[in-house]
Scaffold this active site. Structure first.
Site, mmCIF file in Angstrom:
data_model
loop_
_atom_site.group_PDB
_atom_site.id
_atom_site.type_symbol
_atom_site.label_atom_id
_atom_site.label_comp_id
_atom_site.label_asym_id
_atom_site.label_seq_id
_atom_site.Cartn_x
_atom_site.Cartn_y
_atom_site.Cartn_z
ATOM 1 N N HIS A 1 -1.151 -4.385 0.613
ATOM 2 C CA HIS A 1 -2.385 -3.644 0.351
ATOM 3 C C HIS A 1 -3.359 -3.813 1.501
ATOM 4 C CE1 HIS A 1 -1.552 -2.768 -3.925
ATOM 5 N NE2 HIS A 1 -0.895 -3.916 -3.883
ATOM 6 N N GLU B 1 -1.306 5.258 -2.951
ATOM 7 C CA GLU B 1 -0.106 4.444 -3.079
ATOM 8 C C GLU B 1 1.004 4.985 -2.188
ATOM 9 O OE1 GLU B 1 1.091 2.584 -6.694
ATOM 10 O OE2 GLU B 1 -0.492 3.602 -7.832
ATOM 11 N N CYS C 1 -4.041 1.512 -9.992
ATOM 12 C CA CYS C 1 -3.001 0.681 -9.381
ATOM 13 C C CYS C 1 -3.321 -0.766 -9.740
ATOM 14 C CB CYS C 1 -2.966 0.870 -7.865
ATOM 15 S SG CYS C 1 -1.790 -0.221 -7.019
ATOM 16 N N GLY D 1 -3.190 -3.095 -6.869
ATOM 17 C CA GLY D 1 -4.324 -2.721 -6.015
ATOM 18 C C GLY D 1 -5.632 -3.272 -6.535
#
Length: 286
Positions: free
Chosen positions: A165, A214, A223, A226
């Site tokens: 990420h 994504e 997410c 996330g």
């Protein structure tokens, strides 16, 4: 083939009992692309096969909408927990699920009809070393580092929650043209395995807003990993407390980073949309 459509805060996947429906491994990417197609298939952000577990109670075998394999999905793993409990595959409210070799431990909250409504997941320790995320940067951590994307210099903090990420803080997350910026981050040369990108607006010390691009799917309504990466990045940059509510397009997810144990806990809903059957033709045209 029977399937179940489920979502966590709008992050929707097609769920398949991998023990009952055995698709050849080499055919799964094409099958996933067909099932994920919102016009010709069921439609979703990807497909998750629920298999018997060897190192955990169950296995989550997850694929992005483009047919590529993914390591972890926070919203997906909550829905797997709901699936196995609601269908009577387990009667325990504490279960373990493995995905790409990573075992997660989950606590289930059930409603008056004995159906799972909320799931708390021990997402493990955040990975901050650049080479393990991976991101091609030097140093022990990639916190508030510059990245040049599409002619603009952004500041990003990189975190892995089992998948990569890049967290970018912005003043107005709603004004972003994510369909233009997201793909540039995803395929940037700094990310050898591509990356998920979170754009975050801090509301106060306990609340943030987030939009996510994504990898392999595009913008989604939520997410889970996330949200976890966002909470960790917020703390590392001194912007929020260690417990934060992340507002995504599809709802809210609560994340807490226990700094003493170095463990991230995520709590959020899991919802069954519908169940059905589909004729899956495994031809080269899929």
């Amino acid at each position: 083939m029977k399937f179940t459509k489920m979502h966590g805060c709008g992050n929707d996947y097609v769920y398949i009992d991998g023990a009952a429906w055995k698709i050849p491994q080499e055919d799964k990417p094409r099958a996933v692309r067909f099932l994920s197609d919102r016009h010709f298939g069921v439609g979703g952000d990807g497909v998750i096969f629920i298999n018997p577990g060897e190192t955990a109670d169950f296995e989550m075998e997850m694929y992005n909408a483009d047919g590529t394999r993914a390591e972890m999905c926070g919203n997906g793993i909550r829905c797997v927990a709901k699936y196995v409990y609601d269908k009577g595959l387990t009667d325990s409210k504490r279960i373990s699920i493995v995905s790409a070799g990573q075992v997660k431990y989950l606590e289930l909250t059930v409603d008056q009809e004995n159906k799972v409504s909320q799931v708390r997941v021990n997402m493990g320790s955040p990975i901050l070393e650049p080479e393990r995320i991976p991101v091609v940067l030097s140093g022990e951590r990639a916190v508030d580092v510059p990245i040049r994307v599409g002619g603009t210099t952004y500041r990003m903090t990189c975190v892995s929650m089992g998948n990569p990420h890049a967290v970018v803080f912005v003043e107005n997350v709603g004004a972003l043209k994510l369909e233009q910026t997201g793909p540039l981050f995803e395929s940037h040369e700094l990310f050898p395995n591509r990356t998920n990108t979170e754009f975050v607006e801090v509301v106060d010390r306990r609340h943030v807003k987030m939009r996510v691009w994504e990898r392999g799917t595009g913008e989604t309504l939520a997410c889970g990993t996330g949200c976890c990466a966002t909470a960790v990045a917020c703390v590392l940059n001194g912007l929020t407390d260690s417990s934060v509510t992340v507002g995504v397009l599809g709802g809210e997810i609560r994340v807490s980073w226990d700094r003493e144990e170095n463990l991230v806990y995520m709590t959020g809903p899991a919802t069954t949309v519908y169940e059905g059957e589909i004729c899956l033709k495994l031809t080269r045209t899929i």
